[in-house]
Write an enzyme that holds these catalytic residues in place. Sequence first.
Site, PDB file in Angstrom:
ATOM      1  N   GLU A 134      -6.439  -3.065  -8.052  1.00 51.90           N
ATOM      2  CA  GLU A 134      -5.952  -3.199  -9.444  1.00 51.90           C
ATOM      3  C   GLU A 134      -6.857  -4.025 -10.356  1.00 51.90           C
ATOM      4  O   GLU A 134      -6.386  -4.893 -11.088  1.00 51.90           O
ATOM      5  CB  GLU A 134      -4.535  -3.801  -9.426  1.00 51.90           C
ATOM      6  CG  GLU A 134      -3.582  -2.987  -8.568  1.00 51.90           C
ATOM      7  CD  GLU A 134      -2.169  -3.550  -8.521  1.00 51.90           C
ATOM      8  OE1 GLU A 134      -1.952  -4.698  -8.928  1.00 51.90           O
ATOM      9  OE2 GLU A 134      -1.272  -2.821  -8.068  1.00 51.90           O
ATOM     10  N   GLU A 241       0.221   4.447  -1.754  1.00 50.21           N
ATOM     11  CA  GLU A 241       1.479   3.691  -1.880  1.00 50.21           C
ATOM     12  C   GLU A 241       2.580   4.581  -2.464  1.00 50.21           C
ATOM     13  O   GLU A 241       3.339   4.170  -3.338  1.00 50.21           O
ATOM     14  CB  GLU A 241       1.283   2.479  -2.806  1.00 50.21           C
ATOM     15  CG  GLU A 241       0.144   1.569  -2.409  1.00 50.21           C
ATOM     16  CD  GLU A 241       0.072   0.277  -3.224  1.00 50.21           C
ATOM     17  OE1 GLU A 241       1.020  -0.038  -3.969  1.00 50.21           O
ATOM     18  OE2 GLU A 241      -0.953  -0.421  -3.109  1.00 50.21           O
TER      19      GLU A 241
HETATM   20  C1  GLA Z   1       1.067  -2.930  -5.821  1.00 49.55           C
HETATM   21  C2  GLA Z   1       0.326  -3.491  -4.628  1.00 49.55           C
HETATM   22  C3  GLA Z   1       1.155  -3.405  -3.389  1.00 49.55           C
HETATM   23  C4  GLA Z   1       2.575  -3.849  -3.624  1.00 49.55           C
HETATM   24  C5  GLA Z   1       3.167  -3.058  -4.747  1.00 49.55           C
HETATM   25  C6  GLA Z   1       4.595  -3.453  -4.975  1.00 49.55           C
HETATM   26  O1  GLA Z   1       1.087  -1.570  -5.862  1.00 49.55           O
HETATM   27  O2  GLA Z   1      -0.891  -2.850  -4.382  1.00 49.55           O
HETATM   28  O3  GLA Z   1       0.583  -4.211  -2.411  1.00 49.55           O
HETATM   29  O4  GLA Z   1       2.615  -5.221  -3.906  1.00 49.55           O
HETATM   30  O5  GLA Z   1       2.399  -3.329  -5.907  1.00 49.55           O
HETATM   31  O6  GLA Z   1       5.312  -3.589  -3.808  1.00 49.55           O
END
Ligand code: GLA
Length: 333
Positions: A134, A241
């Site tokens: 990020e 994710e």
């Molecule tokens: C982001 C992070 C993850 C997690 C999510 C929320 O996507 O990359 O590690 O913390 O937020 O659970």
Amino acid sequence: MSISTSSLSKAYKAYFPIGAAIGPRHLRTHADLLSTQYNSITAENCMKFEPIHPEPDRYAFEDADALANFARINGMKMRGHTLVWHNQTPKWVFENLDGTPVSRETLLKRMQEHIHTVVGRYKNSVYCWDVVNEAVADEGEDILRKTKWLEIIGEDYLLKAYQFTHEADPSALLFYNDYNETNPAKMRKITQLLKNLLERGAPIHGMGMQAHYGPSHPKAEDIRLAIETYASLGIKVQITEMDLSVYEREDGPCELRKPTKEMMDHQATRYERIFATLRECKAAITGVTLWGAADDATWLDNFPVRRRKNWPLLFDENHQPKEACRRVMDFQD
Ligand code: GLA
């Protein structure tokens, strides 16, 4: 389809590994589901900087070791998540003992030491790392988000992070990971960042598309375009994710304790379309990870809206396959 006779990861054997993000608790509560339905895991939290390296001279490896051990025993892959991020990183990393900001040299040394220690320890367990998470700004013209890493080290903090990780484990595949990755403006910025890094020789092998999606956005076609755009840089893509919230971000609190049939049908249709797209893009995709194992407990319960449960995954609260799971597994390509 019954859970005992069919398996999500087996259905995708010819395509890509299917992972789940988990914590040590899941090893007690979801072990059967994990070992039968998934063939990859990611640490939901316990490999992040704060939990694994809470103080300068103290690492806490117990939870991550337990996960790595579970993966090994069950023949599962393990993704490493994550080394350099603006969140869940302790304050001490950026400060001298007197609270003043550390120098660029000190922060680079700390980054290198952290990466070498963590990546070195899991060399034989983790096959790929989300090295930087990020780093791109959602709004405005700037490509990079304002973080302590950027402020103290400067723009080359990403290049350094990839170099340090590659030094620590030359065979690990190194990813950049981000959200809102299908949003056109952010996608352009991420692509630009990756292009610059690759031109400067950064060892980057893949783009991690987080895929925290809602009930209507992004469309499967937007997802395909993002995959093709990132893959056109000559790198692989992973969905890292994934979850499909049943609510739009702006929806308020909701007292529903069970999902409605409409919600689940709609979600099933969306999962079906998105997975069809992922299969079509299989040349570019080397892994798909869901951000959780089953709907009984996920990070979307009471977040980002309190008093609201969510059902974003492919297995229900009793660890049984949902309609979405059936549709994802029912294909003839
Ligand atoms: C982001 C992070 C993850 C997690 C999510 C929320 O996507 O990359 O590690 O913390 O937020 O659970």
